[in-house]
Design a protein around this motif. Structure first.
Motif, PDB file in Angstrom:
ATOM      1  N   CYS A 113     -24.133  61.259  36.311  1.00 44.52           N
ATOM      2  CA  CYS A 113     -23.133  61.173  34.823  1.00 44.52           C
ATOM      3  C   CYS A 113     -24.254  60.485  33.632  1.00 44.52           C
ATOM      4  N   GLN A 114     -25.708  59.267  34.475  1.00 40.55           N
ATOM      5  CA  GLN A 114     -26.060  58.460  33.861  1.00 40.55           C
ATOM      6  C   GLN A 114     -27.487  58.856  32.914  1.00 40.55           C
ATOM      7  N   GLN A 115     -27.719  60.286  33.477  1.00 40.74           N
ATOM      8  CA  GLN A 115     -29.115  60.970  33.580  1.00 40.74           C
ATOM      9  C   GLN A 115     -28.661  62.188  32.252  1.00 40.74           C
ATOM     10  N   ALA A 116     -27.028  62.110  31.705  1.00 42.89           N
ATOM     11  CA  ALA A 116     -27.208  63.041  30.514  1.00 42.89           C
ATOM     12  C   ALA A 116     -27.530  62.467  28.948  1.00 42.89           C
ATOM     13  N   THR A 117     -28.283  63.362  28.920  1.00 42.32           N
ATOM     14  CA  THR A 117     -28.538  62.959  27.249  1.00 42.32           C
ATOM     15  C   THR A 117     -28.136  63.423  25.776  1.00 42.32           C
ATOM     16  N   SER A 118     -26.795  63.800  26.289  1.00 40.13           N
ATOM     17  CA  SER A 118     -25.900  64.253  24.868  1.00 40.13           C
ATOM     18  C   SER A 118     -24.935  62.725  24.770  1.00 40.13           C
ATOM     19  N   PRO A 119     -24.220  62.280  23.514  1.00 40.91           N
ATOM     20  CA  PRO A 119     -23.559  60.920  22.857  1.00 40.91           C
ATOM     21  C   PRO A 119     -22.844  60.940  24.417  1.00 40.91           C
ATOM     22  N   TYR A 120     -22.090  61.769  24.946  1.00 43.92           N
ATOM     23  CA  TYR A 120     -20.648  61.863  26.125  1.00 43.92           C
ATOM     24  C   TYR A 120     -21.273  62.427  26.731  1.00 43.92           C
ATOM     25  N   CYS A 121     -20.677  62.494  28.527  1.00 45.84           N
ATOM     26  CA  CYS A 121     -20.600  63.987  29.149  1.00 45.84           C
ATOM     27  C   CYS A 121     -19.183  63.673  30.203  1.00 45.84           C
ATOM     28  N   LEU A 122     -19.086  65.631  29.736  1.00 44.81           N
ATOM     29  CA  LEU A 122     -17.451  65.361  30.844  1.00 44.81           C
ATOM     30  C   LEU A 122     -17.870  65.713  32.717  1.00 44.81           C
ATOM     31  N   ILE A 178     -12.546  75.641  29.271  1.00 44.52           N
ATOM     32  CA  ILE A 178     -12.248  74.736  28.103  1.00 44.52           C
ATOM     33  C   ILE A 178     -14.205  73.436  28.363  1.00 44.52           C
ATOM     34  N   ALA A 179     -14.298  73.597  30.116  1.00 40.97           N
ATOM     35  CA  ALA A 179     -15.816  72.586  30.261  1.00 40.97           C
ATOM     36  C   ALA A 179     -17.285  73.802  29.443  1.00 40.97           C
ATOM     37  N   ASN A 180     -16.533  74.726  29.168  1.00 45.45           N
ATOM     38  CA  ASN A 180     -17.676  75.429  29.171  1.00 45.45           C
ATOM     39  C   ASN A 180     -17.586  75.569  26.910  1.00 45.45           C
ATOM     40  N   ARG A 181     -16.517  75.475  26.171  1.00 49.00           N
ATOM     41  CA  ARG A 181     -16.237  75.053  25.403  1.00 49.00           C
ATOM     42  C   ARG A 181     -16.827  73.874  24.609  1.00 49.00           C
ATOM     43  N   PHE A 182     -17.027  72.174  26.017  1.00 50.79           N
ATOM     44  CA  PHE A 182     -17.324  71.714  24.845  1.00 50.79           C
ATOM     45  C   PHE A 182     -18.579  71.625  25.437  1.00 50.79           C
ATOM     46  N   ALA A 183     -19.577  72.370  26.338  1.00 50.56           N
ATOM     47  CA  ALA A 183     -20.886  72.560  26.825  1.00 50.56           C
ATOM     48  C   ALA A 183     -21.274  73.266  25.593  1.00 50.56           C
ATOM     49  N   ALA A 184     -20.784  74.123  24.732  1.00 48.53           N
ATOM     50  CA  ALA A 184     -21.074  74.746  23.428  1.00 48.53           C
ATOM     51  C   ALA A 184     -21.226  73.986  22.627  1.00 48.53           C
ATOM     52  N   LEU A 185     -21.060  72.850  22.536  1.00 50.67           N
ATOM     53  CA  LEU A 185     -21.079  71.586  21.492  1.00 50.67           C
ATOM     54  C   LEU A 185     -21.885  71.076  21.304  1.00 50.67           C
ATOM     55  N   GLY A 186     -22.798  71.172  23.016  1.00 46.01           N
ATOM     56  CA  GLY A 186     -23.792  70.052  23.268  1.00 46.01           C
ATOM     57  C   GLY A 186     -23.723  69.247  23.979  1.00 46.01           C
ATOM     58  N   ILE A 187     -22.654  69.466  24.947  1.00 45.31           N
ATOM     59  CA  ILE A 187     -22.290  68.113  25.243  1.00 45.31           C
ATOM     60  C   ILE A 187     -22.476  68.718  27.320  1.00 45.31           C
ATOM     61  N   ASP A 188     -23.148  67.470  28.112  1.00 49.67           N
ATOM     62  CA  ASP A 188     -23.768  67.879  29.097  1.00 49.67           C
ATOM     63  C   ASP A 188     -22.302  68.036  30.091  1.00 49.67           C
ATOM     64  N   ILE A 189     -22.515  68.529  30.801  1.00 57.11           N
ATOM     65  CA  ILE A 189     -21.616  68.811  32.173  1.00 57.11           C
ATOM     66  C   ILE A 189     -21.747  68.794  33.192  1.00 57.11           C
ATOM     67  N   ILE A 190     -21.082  68.341  34.175  1.00 55.35           N
ATOM     68  CA  ILE A 190     -20.987  67.456  35.894  1.00 55.35           C
ATOM     69  C   ILE A 190     -20.161  67.756  36.200  1.00 55.35           C
TER      70      ILE A 190
END
Length: 204
Positions: free
Chosen positions: A99-108, A17-29
């Motif tokens: 998390c604070q260094q993430a560049t996507s609009p939100y992070c997972l 599931i996390a990989n699906r969000f990553a494919a949408l451009g979301i940073d994963i921690i």
């Protein structure tokens, strides 16, 4: 940074599931990855572990011998408590830094033991990946090549479904679903999280 904390029991499909969000451009921690990073060779944590348990806790590459460490703390609650007291604050601090260094609009923020370690407050939302226990056991046995008894023991050591669902803001049921249904649900949540992140940014 708007943080969505993702959790679920073993075999629930958190990574998928996390990989699906990553494919949408979301940073994963990933908490498991961070847990390895804080004990890399040269780290203060690894030096403290070696000083406490002895240098035989390191392998020939001077890296942490995880199996040896697990064996040392498995039957010794005091040693496990010492290790947790050392590592948990470092892991938490590093997770939040990333998390604070993430560049996507939100992070997972993927935290398998979110409930067990009382970390549900780390994110603005908690997303639980939910499957029934029979599915967890079946998937875990297949993936890790372990017996049903071993899989059941792992399940017993984790929070149960009810405990996880009690902290959930959002739930993805990751079984008996078509690819299209799952994709639609992830996209819907993604749009919601984008909206929430934008709202938070405007109020700060």
């Amino acid at each position: 940074m708007y943080i969505v904390a993702l959790t679920g029991g073993i075999g629930s499909g958190k990574t998928t599931i996390a990989n699906r969000f990553a494919a949408l451009g979301i940073d994963i921690i990933d908490a498991d990855l961070v847990a390895r990073q804080v004990v890399e060779p040269g780290s203060l944590a690894l030096s403290a572990i070696a000083a406490h348990f002895g240098s035989d806790i390191l392998d020939e590459k001077r890296e942490l011998n995880r199996r040896a460490l697990r064996e040392r703390i498995f039957a010794n609650p005091d040693e496990k408590a010492w290790l947790n007291a050392l590592l948990h604050p470092l892991i938490r601090e590093e997770m939040m830094r990333q998390c604070q260094q993430a560049t996507s609009p939100y992070c997972l923020l993927v935290v398998p033991l979110l409930v067990e370690n009382r970390l549900s407050g780390l994110g603005q939302r908690v997303l639980v990946i939910d499957v029934d226990e029979a599915v967890q056991i079946e998937r875990t046995c297949q993936r890790d090549q372990i017996s049903q008894q071993q899989a059941e023991a792992i399940l017993a050591s984790q929070a149960n479904r009810d405990e996880r669902l009690a902290v959930a803001d959002d739930v993805i049921v990751n079984q008996d679903r078509s690819e299209a249904e799952l994709e639609h649900e992830i996209l819907t949540l993604h749009q919601q999280y984008l909206t929430f992140a934008t709202q938070q940014a405007h109020t700060q």
